[in-house]
Design a protein around this motif. Structure first.
Motif, PDB file in Angstrom:
ATOM      1  N   GLY A  83      -3.944  76.807 135.870  1.00  0.00           N
ATOM      2  CA  GLY A  83      -2.669  76.091 135.922  1.00  0.00           C
ATOM      3  C   GLY A  83      -1.489  76.999 135.609  1.00  0.00           C
ATOM      4  O   GLY A  83      -0.449  76.935 136.270  1.00  0.00           O
ATOM      5  N   VAL A  84      -1.643  77.854 134.599  1.00  0.00           N
ATOM      6  CA  VAL A  84      -0.581  78.797 134.259  1.00  0.00           C
ATOM      7  C   VAL A  84      -0.363  79.777 135.408  1.00  0.00           C
ATOM      8  O   VAL A  84       0.773  80.093 135.772  1.00  0.00           O
ATOM      9  CB  VAL A  84      -0.899  79.540 132.943  1.00  0.00           C
ATOM     10  N   GLN A  85      -1.446  80.261 136.001  1.00  0.00           N
ATOM     11  CA  GLN A  85      -1.321  81.186 137.128  1.00  0.00           C
ATOM     12  C   GLN A  85      -0.596  80.520 138.309  1.00  0.00           C
ATOM     13  O   GLN A  85       0.258  81.129 138.950  1.00  0.00           O
ATOM     14  CB  GLN A  85      -2.694  81.672 137.564  1.00  0.00           C
ATOM     15  N   THR A  86      -0.908  79.278 138.574  1.00  0.00           N
ATOM     16  CA  THR A  86      -0.239  78.549 139.654  1.00  0.00           C
ATOM     17  C   THR A  86       1.237  78.341 139.332  1.00  0.00           C
ATOM     18  O   THR A  86       2.101  78.465 140.205  1.00  0.00           O
ATOM     19  CB  THR A  86      -0.923  77.195 139.887  1.00  0.00           C
ATOM     20  N   MET A  87       1.552  78.053 138.070  1.00  0.00           N
ATOM     21  CA  MET A  87       2.945  77.906 137.664  1.00  0.00           C
ATOM     22  C   MET A  87       3.710  79.207 137.864  1.00  0.00           C
ATOM     23  O   MET A  87       4.851  79.200 138.342  1.00  0.00           O
ATOM     24  CB  MET A  87       3.036  77.491 136.194  1.00  0.00           C
TER      25      MET A  87
END
Length: 116
Positions: A83-87
Motif C-alpha cells: 500500500g505504501v509503495q502504491t501511494m
C-alpha cells in the motif's frame, strides 16, 4: 467616412484573429477545487486496500493451515508495504503531471527559466 470604414475593417480583423486563436488553443480542463482531497482519499484507499487484502489472505491461509497468527501478521505487513509503495507511485505520478502543467503554463506566458 474612410475612418469609419477602417475601424469596421479593424474590428472584423480582430474578430477573425480571436476566432482563429480560440480554434488553435486546446480546451482548458475545468478547475476542480476538490482535486487535492480526491488525491488524498485515493492514497488512503490504496493503503487501506493493501492492508485489507494482506490481512484477508493471511487470515485465510492461517485458517486453512491451522497457524492462526503467523500468516495474518506477515501478510498484513506485506500488504502495508504494498500500500505504501502504491501511494508513493501515485504521488510521483501526480508530481509529474503537476510539473508538466506548470512547465506548460510557463511556456504559454513566455516565461523562459532556462537562462536563470
Amino acid at each position: 467616412m474612410s475612418q469609419d470604414g477602417e475601424l469596421e475593417r479593424l474590428r472584423a480583423l480582430e474578430a477573425k484573429i480571436a476566432k482563429a486563436k480560440s480554434a488553435l488553443e486546446p480546451p482548458k480542463p475545468p478547475q476542480d477545487h476538490h482535486s487535492m482531497a480526491q488525491i488524498g482519499w485515493r492514497m488512503v484507499i490504496e493503503l487501506v486496500t493493501g492492508l485489507a487484502i494482506g490481512a484477508a489472505i493471511g487470515y485465510g491461509l492461517d485458517v486453512f493451515l491451522g497457524t492462526l497468527p503467523l500468516f495474518l501478521v506477515i501478510l498484513t505487513l506485506l500488504g502495508f508495504a504494498a500500500g505504501v509503495q502504491t501511494m508513493l507511485r501515485t504521488s510521483r505520478e501526480f508530481a509529474k503531471q503537476d510539473d508538466a502543467a506548470s512547465r506548460q503554463a510557463g511556456a504559454e506566458q513566455g516565461d523562459d527559466r532556462r537562462g536563470k
